[in-house]
Write a protein that holds these residues in place. Structure first.
Motif, PDB file in Angstrom:
ATOM      1  N   SER A  64       0.828  -1.203   0.000  1.00 46.09           N
ATOM      2  CA  SER A  64       0.000   0.000   0.000  1.00 46.09           C
ATOM      3  C   SER A  64       0.865   1.256   0.000  1.00 46.09           C
ATOM      4  CB  SER A  64      -0.926  -0.004   1.214  1.00 46.09           C
ATOM      5  OG  SER A  64      -1.738   1.148   1.234  1.00 46.09           O
ATOM      6  N   GLY A  65       1.971   1.218   0.751  1.00 49.39           N
ATOM      7  CA  GLY A  65       2.874   2.366   0.780  1.00 49.39           C
ATOM      8  C   GLY A  65       3.554   2.600  -0.558  1.00 49.39           C
ATOM      9  N   VAL A  66       4.018   1.512  -1.188  1.00 50.06           N
ATOM     10  CA  VAL A  66       4.663   1.640  -2.498  1.00 50.06           C
ATOM     11  C   VAL A  66       3.677   2.178  -3.530  1.00 50.06           C
ATOM     12  CG1 VAL A  66       5.726   0.363  -4.397  1.00 50.06           C
ATOM     13  CG2 VAL A  66       6.365  -0.150  -2.034  1.00 50.06           C
ATOM     14  N   LEU A  67       2.483   1.619  -3.532  1.00 49.66           N
ATOM     15  CA  LEU A  67       1.469   2.084  -4.488  1.00 49.66           C
ATOM     16  C   LEU A  67       1.062   3.527  -4.201  1.00 49.66           C
ATOM     17  CD1 LEU A  67      -0.750  -1.137  -4.608  1.00 49.66           C
ATOM     18  CD2 LEU A  67       0.766  -0.290  -6.411  1.00 49.66           C
ATOM     19  N   GLY A  68       1.017   3.887  -2.917  1.00 50.22           N
ATOM     20  CA  GLY A  68       0.697   5.267  -2.560  1.00 50.22           C
ATOM     21  C   GLY A  68       1.765   6.240  -3.044  1.00 50.22           C
ATOM     22  N   PHE A  69       3.036   5.831  -2.944  1.00 54.81           N
ATOM     23  CA  PHE A  69       4.127   6.671  -3.439  1.00 54.81           C
ATOM     24  C   PHE A  69       4.019   6.860  -4.953  1.00 54.81           C
ATOM     25  CE2 PHE A  69       8.422   6.934  -5.267  1.00 54.81           C
ATOM     26  CZ  PHE A  69       8.842   8.126  -4.699  1.00 54.81           C
ATOM     27  N   LEU A  70       3.726   5.771  -5.664  1.00 51.64           N
ATOM     28  CA  LEU A  70       3.554   5.874  -7.116  1.00 51.64           C
ATOM     29  C   LEU A  70       2.357   6.757  -7.462  1.00 51.64           C
ATOM     30  CD1 LEU A  70       4.230   2.164  -8.177  1.00 51.64           C
ATOM     31  CD2 LEU A  70       5.772   4.123  -8.401  1.00 51.64           C
ATOM     32  N   LEU A  71       1.280   6.613  -6.692  1.00 52.69           N
ATOM     33  CA  LEU A  71       0.096   7.444  -6.928  1.00 52.69           C
ATOM     34  C   LEU A  71       0.417   8.914  -6.684  1.00 52.69           C
ATOM     35  CD1 LEU A  71      -2.930   7.622  -7.555  1.00 52.69           C
ATOM     36  CD2 LEU A  71      -3.377   7.254  -5.112  1.00 52.69           C
ATOM     37  N   PHE A  72       1.228   9.187  -5.667  1.00 56.47           N
ATOM     38  CA  PHE A  72       1.653  10.565  -5.389  1.00 56.47           C
ATOM     39  C   PHE A  72       2.385  11.152  -6.594  1.00 56.47           C
ATOM     40  CE2 PHE A  72       5.180  13.311  -4.142  1.00 56.47           C
ATOM     41  CZ  PHE A  72       4.520  14.326  -3.464  1.00 56.47           C
ATOM     42  N   ASP A  73       3.343  10.409  -7.134  1.00 59.01           N
ATOM     43  CA  ASP A  73       4.100  10.889  -8.295  1.00 59.01           C
ATOM     44  C   ASP A  73       3.182  11.126  -9.494  1.00 59.01           C
ATOM     45  OD1 ASP A  73       6.435  10.736  -6.848  1.00 59.01           O
ATOM     46  OD2 ASP A  73       6.913   8.707  -7.528  1.00 59.01           O
ATOM     47  N   VAL A  74       2.282  10.182  -9.728  1.00 57.87           N
ATOM     48  CA  VAL A  74       1.381  10.295 -10.881  1.00 57.87           C
ATOM     49  C   VAL A  74       0.481  11.520 -10.748  1.00 57.87           C
ATOM     50  CG1 VAL A  74      -0.617   9.224 -12.001  1.00 57.87           C
ATOM     51  CG2 VAL A  74       1.407   7.861 -11.493  1.00 57.87           C
ATOM     52  N   LEU A  75      -0.062  11.738  -9.561  1.00 59.88           N
ATOM     53  CA  LEU A  75      -0.990  12.857  -9.374  1.00 59.88           C
ATOM     54  C   LEU A  75      -0.283  14.205  -9.442  1.00 59.88           C
ATOM     55  CD1 LEU A  75      -3.321  11.444  -6.565  1.00 59.88           C
ATOM     56  CD2 LEU A  75      -3.805  11.684  -9.007  1.00 59.88           C
ATOM     57  N   VAL A  76       0.948  14.279  -8.954  1.00 59.30           N
ATOM     58  CA  VAL A  76       1.698  15.537  -9.061  1.00 59.30           C
ATOM     59  C   VAL A  76       1.998  15.853 -10.527  1.00 59.30           C
ATOM     60  CG1 VAL A  76       3.890  16.660  -8.541  1.00 59.30           C
ATOM     61  CG2 VAL A  76       2.680  15.439  -6.750  1.00 59.30           C
ATOM     62  N   LEU A  77       2.447  14.845 -11.270  1.00 60.03           N
ATOM     63  CA  LEU A  77       2.694  15.050 -12.703  1.00 60.03           C
ATOM     64  C   LEU A  77       1.407  15.416 -13.435  1.00 60.03           C
ATOM     65  CD1 LEU A  77       5.179  12.137 -13.519  1.00 60.03           C
ATOM     66  CD2 LEU A  77       5.683  14.583 -13.434  1.00 60.03           C
ATOM     67  N   TYR A 107       2.922  14.667 -27.110  1.00 62.36           N
ATOM     68  CA  TYR A 107       3.379  13.841 -25.993  1.00 62.36           C
ATOM     69  C   TYR A 107       2.651  14.221 -24.702  1.00 62.36           C
ATOM     70  CZ  TYR A 107       7.292  12.296 -28.933  1.00 62.36           C
ATOM     71  OH  TYR A 107       8.061  11.752 -29.931  1.00 62.36           O
ATOM     72  N   ILE A 108       2.467  15.518 -24.490  1.00 61.06           N
ATOM     73  CA  ILE A 108       1.775  15.979 -23.282  1.00 61.06           C
ATOM     74  C   ILE A 108       0.329  15.488 -23.274  1.00 61.06           C
ATOM     75  CG2 ILE A 108       0.906  18.039 -22.100  1.00 61.06           C
ATOM     76  CD1 ILE A 108       3.446  19.479 -22.946  1.00 61.06           C
ATOM     77  N   SER A 109      -0.319  15.546 -24.427  1.00 57.91           N
ATOM     78  CA  SER A 109      -1.697  15.070 -24.522  1.00 57.91           C
ATOM     79  C   SER A 109      -1.787  13.576 -24.225  1.00 57.91           C
ATOM     80  CB  SER A 109      -2.251  15.364 -25.917  1.00 57.91           C
ATOM     81  OG  SER A 109      -3.561  14.870 -26.064  1.00 57.91           O
ATOM     82  N   THR A 110      -0.834  12.818 -24.750  1.00 57.73           N
ATOM     83  CA  THR A 110      -0.817  11.378 -24.486  1.00 57.73           C
ATOM     84  C   THR A 110      -0.535  11.096 -23.014  1.00 57.73           C
ATOM     85  OG1 THR A 110      -0.041  10.957 -26.745  1.00 57.73           O
ATOM     86  CG2 THR A 110       0.251   9.193 -25.128  1.00 57.73           C
ATOM     87  N   ALA A 111       0.425  11.823 -22.446  1.00 58.34           N
ATOM     88  CA  ALA A 111       0.767  11.634 -21.035  1.00 58.34           C
ATOM     89  C   ALA A 111      -0.422  11.953 -20.137  1.00 58.34           C
ATOM     90  CB  ALA A 111       1.959  12.512 -20.665  1.00 58.34           C
ATOM     91  N   LYS A 133      -3.616  11.517 -20.741  1.00 56.80           N
ATOM     92  CA  LYS A 133      -4.546  10.383 -20.743  1.00 56.80           C
ATOM     93  C   LYS A 133      -3.966   9.185 -19.993  1.00 56.80           C
ATOM     94  CE  LYS A 133      -6.271  11.906 -25.240  1.00 56.80           C
ATOM     95  NZ  LYS A 133      -6.351  11.604 -26.692  1.00 56.80           N
ATOM     96  N   VAL A 134      -2.672   8.928 -20.204  1.00 57.22           N
ATOM     97  CA  VAL A 134      -2.035   7.783 -19.551  1.00 57.22           C
ATOM     98  C   VAL A 134      -2.007   7.969 -18.038  1.00 57.22           C
ATOM     99  CG1 VAL A 134       0.146   6.544 -19.284  1.00 57.22           C
ATOM    100  CG2 VAL A 134      -0.664   7.162 -21.568  1.00 57.22           C
ATOM    101  N   LEU A 135      -1.712   9.184 -17.581  1.00 54.70           N
ATOM    102  CA  LEU A 135      -1.635   9.437 -16.141  1.00 54.70           C
ATOM    103  C   LEU A 135      -2.995   9.275 -15.469  1.00 54.70           C
ATOM    104  CD1 LEU A 135       0.805  12.485 -16.047  1.00 54.70           C
ATOM    105  CD2 LEU A 135       1.249  10.166 -15.238  1.00 54.70           C
ATOM    106  N   ILE A 136      -4.057   9.669 -16.150  1.00 50.51           N
ATOM    107  CA  ILE A 136      -5.394   9.472 -15.579  1.00 50.51           C
ATOM    108  C   ILE A 136      -5.675   7.979 -15.404  1.00 50.51           C
ATOM    109  CG2 ILE A 136      -7.861   9.704 -16.038  1.00 50.51           C
ATOM    110  CD1 ILE A 136      -7.313  12.379 -17.319  1.00 50.51           C
ATOM    111  N   ILE A 137      -5.345   7.199 -16.426  1.00 57.12           N
ATOM    112  CA  ILE A 137      -5.561   5.747 -16.339  1.00 57.12           C
ATOM    113  C   ILE A 137      -4.698   5.146 -15.231  1.00 57.12           C
ATOM    114  CG2 ILE A 137      -5.304   3.569 -17.588  1.00 57.12           C
ATOM    115  CD1 ILE A 137      -5.922   5.117 -20.168  1.00 57.12           C
ATOM    116  N   LEU A 138      -3.441   5.576 -15.146  1.00 56.63           N
ATOM    117  CA  LEU A 138      -2.548   5.063 -14.105  1.00 56.63           C
ATOM    118  C   LEU A 138      -3.074   5.397 -12.710  1.00 56.63           C
ATOM    119  CD1 LEU A 138       1.086   5.723 -15.408  1.00 56.63           C
ATOM    120  CD2 LEU A 138       0.020   3.517 -14.913  1.00 56.63           C
ATOM    121  N   ALA A 139      -3.589   6.610 -12.545  1.00 55.27           N
ATOM    122  CA  ALA A 139      -4.111   7.005 -11.237  1.00 55.27           C
ATOM    123  C   ALA A 139      -5.274   6.110 -10.823  1.00 55.27           C
ATOM    124  CB  ALA A 139      -4.548   8.469 -11.272  1.00 55.27           C
ATOM    125  N   VAL A 140      -6.172   5.843 -11.758  1.00 53.33           N
ATOM    126  CA  VAL A 140      -7.317   4.973 -11.451  1.00 53.33           C
ATOM    127  C   VAL A 140      -6.843   3.560 -11.118  1.00 53.33           C
ATOM    128  CG1 VAL A 140      -9.412   3.937 -12.390  1.00 53.33           C
ATOM    129  CG2 VAL A 140      -8.895   6.341 -12.861  1.00 53.33           C
TER     130      VAL A 140
END
Length: 304
Positions: free
Chosen positions: A9-22, A183-187, A189-196
């Motif tokens: 949960s901590g590892v996934l939370g850290f990844l979620l933090f990075d994804v949401l900041v980006l 690239y920004i447009s693709t990123a 969409k990808v970041l939204i999917i990753l966050a979910v």
């Protein structure tokens, strides 16, 4: 087992933090630099058009029938038209950069020609050469036709912005910008999917138990909010960096005093993004506490 769940949960939370900041940074870019509405609004707010017009007036060659007062009148009357056409150019360029369209912007300058001719005619009729004093109107018209031809030779019929006009070097740079925007447009969409996906994985790691899920996600959201808010408060540093890029000479020096306002507008979306996540994170943490208080307590009497 709880330790393993906590670790994942901590590892996934850290990844979620990075994804949401980006994701917050990309959303901020989409709402500011990559948004033609924002760009045109900032140009109006910073009064860029007036500065450009004033600089252009100083570079105009001296003309027989156009004195400084006439130039001021022309600039004042053409300013709304100039702002409207600049808005059109900006939107067409953004359409080229963000959509699959060719760069082909055409602005008619007939209105400029007509207004300049009108002002020149007023001045010319007051300053007719001695040989034209008292002559028939047809000769005066012929004289004015020559003056108008000179104006037409200086002011083109239209302003054209296309691949041929800008040249291959600038087009290559625009193509690079276009690719970066893609690239920004693709990123985005990808970041939204990753966050979910990461949120679902956190829920799975916690075996779909509401209390640890809301607590873990709430802490992550809170940290995202704090990071984005703190990042958006670095206005002075960003203003100094932009000030160094702008320089202290030439037309760009006019905008030195307005840079703090520009930086504040640029960082406003990420600040609001951070506030939203901070509020959501605190709310989820409170909900996790409520889940704990709602858990049934063991019956003390039955333990004996």
């Amino acid at each position: 087992m709880s330790v393993v769940r906590g670790f994942f949960s901590g590892v996934l939370g850290f990844l979620l933090f990075d994804v949401l900041v980006l994701l917050g940074l990309i959303i901020s870019l989409n709402l500011t630099i990559l948004n033609p509405d924002f760009v045109t609004a900032e140009l109006q707010k910073l009064d860029v058009y007036s500065v450009v017009i004033e600089q252009a007036k100083t570079m105009l060659p001296s003309q027989q029938f156009i004195n400084p007062e006439t130039v001021d009148e022309l600039a004042q009357e053409l300013k709304p038209w100039f702002e409207e056409q600049a808005d059109k150019v900006i939107r067409d360029v953004y359409s080229y950069l963000k959509e699959d369209r060719e760069l082909n912007v055409i602005i008619s300058l007939e209105q400029v020609r007509a207004l300049v001719k009108e002002k020149v005619k007023e001045a010319a009729l007051e300053l007719l050469p001695p040989e034209l004093q008292g002559v028939p109107q047809s000769q005066i018209d012929a004289y004015m036709s020559q003056v108008y031809s000179g104006i037409d030779s200086v002011i083109p019929a239209s302003f054209i912005l296309n691949e041929a006009a800008v040249g291959s070097q600038i087009m290559a740079q625009l193509e690079q910008i276009k690719q970066i925007i893609s690239y920004i447009s693709t990123a985005y969409k990808v970041l939204i999917i990753l966050a979910v996906v990461l949120v679902l994985l956190i829920a799975l790691a916690q075996w779909w138990r509401p209390k640890p899920i809301t607590l873990s996600i709430g802490i992550t959201f809170t940290l995202v909010g704090v990071a984005c808010i703190l990042g958006s408060l670095l206005n002075s540093l960003m203003a100094q960096m932009l000030s160094q890029l702008v320089g202290t000479s030439g037309i760009m020096s006019e905008f030195q005093a307005k840079l703090p306002q520009l930086v504040a507008d640029l960082t406003a979306p990420v600040r609001m993004y951070g506030i939203g996540f901070l509020i959501s994170g605190v709310a989820l943490i409170v909900i996790s506490i409520l889940f704990r208080s709602m858990e049934p307590r063991p019956d003390v009497k039955n333990t004996y």
